[in-house]
Design an enzyme around this catalytic site. Sequence first.
Site, PDB file in Angstrom:
ATOM      1  N   GLY A 228       8.063 -26.570  13.633  1.00 44.11           N
ATOM      2  CA  GLY A 228       6.858 -25.839  13.235  1.00 44.11           C
ATOM      3  C   GLY A 228       6.843 -25.364  11.796  1.00 44.11           C
ATOM      4  N   GLU A 264      14.356 -28.219  14.886  1.00 41.93           N
ATOM      5  CA  GLU A 264      13.832 -29.545  15.216  1.00 41.93           C
ATOM      6  C   GLU A 264      12.441 -29.742  14.629  1.00 41.93           C
ATOM      7  OE1 GLU A 264      14.245 -29.460  19.515  1.00 41.93           O
ATOM      8  OE2 GLU A 264      12.540 -28.113  19.716  1.00 41.93           O
ATOM      9  N   GLY A 266       9.277 -31.623  12.934  1.00 44.52           N
ATOM     10  CA  GLY A 266       8.663 -32.948  12.970  1.00 44.52           C
ATOM     11  C   GLY A 266       7.803 -33.133  11.730  1.00 44.52           C
ATOM     12  N   CYS A 342     -19.377 -43.743  15.539  1.00 50.71           N
ATOM     13  CA  CYS A 342     -20.733 -43.208  15.683  1.00 50.71           C
ATOM     14  C   CYS A 342     -20.676 -41.800  16.256  1.00 50.71           C
ATOM     15  CB  CYS A 342     -21.552 -44.129  16.570  1.00 50.71           C
ATOM     16  SG  CYS A 342     -21.452 -45.820  16.021  1.00 50.71           S
TER      17      CYS A 342
HETATM   18  C1  LIG Z   1       6.264 -30.690  18.591  1.00 48.71           C
HETATM   19  C2  LIG Z   1       7.538 -30.028  18.759  1.00 48.71           C
HETATM   20  C3  LIG Z   1       8.388 -29.843  17.658  1.00 48.71           C
HETATM   21  C4  LIG Z   1       8.014 -30.233  16.252  1.00 48.71           C
HETATM   22  O1  LIG Z   1       6.973 -29.458  15.775  1.00 48.71           O
HETATM   23  P1  LIG Z   1       6.476 -29.610  14.258  1.00 48.71           P
HETATM   24  O2  LIG Z   1       5.339 -28.659  14.145  1.00 48.71           O
HETATM   25  O3  LIG Z   1       6.054 -31.033  14.094  1.00 48.71           O
HETATM   26  O4  LIG Z   1       7.618 -29.274  13.365  1.00 48.71           O
HETATM   27  C5  LIG Z   1       9.621 -29.257  17.880  1.00 48.71           C
HETATM   28  N1  LIG Z   1       9.994 -28.862  19.128  1.00 48.71           N
HETATM   29  C6  LIG Z   1       9.198 -29.016  20.195  1.00 48.71           C
HETATM   30  C7  LIG Z   1       9.669 -28.559  21.522  1.00 48.71           C
HETATM   31  C8  LIG Z   1       7.948 -29.598  20.049  1.00 48.71           C
HETATM   32  O5  LIG Z   1       7.159 -29.721  21.117  1.00 48.71           O
END
Ligand SMILES: *Cc1c(COP(=O)(O)O)cnc(C)c1O
Length: 397
Positions: A228, A264, A266, A342
């Site tokens: 996040g 973690e 993303g 559309c």
């Molecule tokens: C989606 C998710 C992430 C990654 O979130 P980002 O906002 O992309 O960094 C990490 N842990 C869990 C459990 C998630 O569902």
Amino acid sequence: MTVPTAAAELAELPAYLYDLAALRSHAAAVRAALPDRVELYYAAKANPEAPVLTALSGLVDGYEVSSGGELAHVHATVPDAPLAFGGPGKTPEEIAAALRLPAVRRWHVESERELHALAAAAATADRPVDVLLRANLPVGDGALAGVALAMGGRPTPFGMDPDRIEACLALLASPGFEHLRLRGIHAHLASGLPADEQLRLAERIVTWSTELAARHRLPLHEVNVGGGMAVDYDDPDARFDWARFGEGLGKLLAPHPGLTLRIEPGRALTAYCGWYATEVLDVKRSHGEDFAVVRGGTHHLRTPATRGHSQPFTVLPVDHWPHPWPRPGATDAPVTVSGQLCTPKDVLAARTPVAALRAGDRLLFAMAGAYAWNISHHEFLMHPRPAFHYLDPADPR
Ligand SMILES: *Cc1c(COP(=O)(O)O)cnc(C)c1O
């Protein structure tokens, strides 16, 4: 070759372009900013393209997967990488498949039902199954008020309330759960937090977890504080302050010598390495506003539609106009860039100031490397799919 040069030269549009060298150097910088006792996992759901996963291998400690599909795909792509298996609603089939894979090092357990199912399925396992309990902690009034997405600190289907975590601890101490080994706590509570707020959240998660462990006289080996980390689509040059975050995590770890932290992310890892290149098909004026209609649209790049932002882009001018009819365009005006669907929701960028933009020019959308192609509704209206190009000086193809 730079991404704008490559985008200007592509024969066919739309296309996704990935800068794998930039991805590798960004991930290496993130890793370098983190203290030793912080493990970096990549949340594969942000972008599971095989070249992206491969580019990250060796730079991340592992991958977080949230479905049986991701599990099989990520394991096939980076077979030696440790995996953490999370996600709500794990099916019996997914649990059985994951138990067969030694690469699955951690289970993020989302409910008591799941803990029961895992314990039953693990009864015949030939090794201990290491679990983290996913907690949905109260984080204090307003703590997550400004975030883009909240998975915790409020009613959600993710993780467990503190009283359910206590119930899981009782289960783990009871007969039938011997194959499960509790390693600690997992909490992914929000998406879109800058470094200081991420740190405050991490501190609350660690404090809560250590108090829980002390109360139950259990060792606490690790805490996963989730992903996040903020990505600012209004400012393509801004980056999450990894140095500050790493420093703060170091301070957080100092009083807990036996503890490992895991993060973690993303989006904050892969958003910047992907680009969506396309071509302006038409420019029109509608009730006083300018619209540029591009080849493709949100069925390829859904990110701006889901988040309600304007995807940042640059104009790559194409001077050649082969047609005998007038070339439509707009100068010094806010332009709304829409796709071929559309629906008025097919907007990639709303009322964005441009110096000049004409039919036939190319547009290069930045920050399209996370939650982009893989979250888009590809089949809607049956338009063709984009091409994919991976720029990689280490592997010139
Ligand atoms: C989606 C998710 C992430 C990654 O979130 P980002 O906002 O992309 O960094 C990490 N842990 C869990 C459990 C998630 O569902």
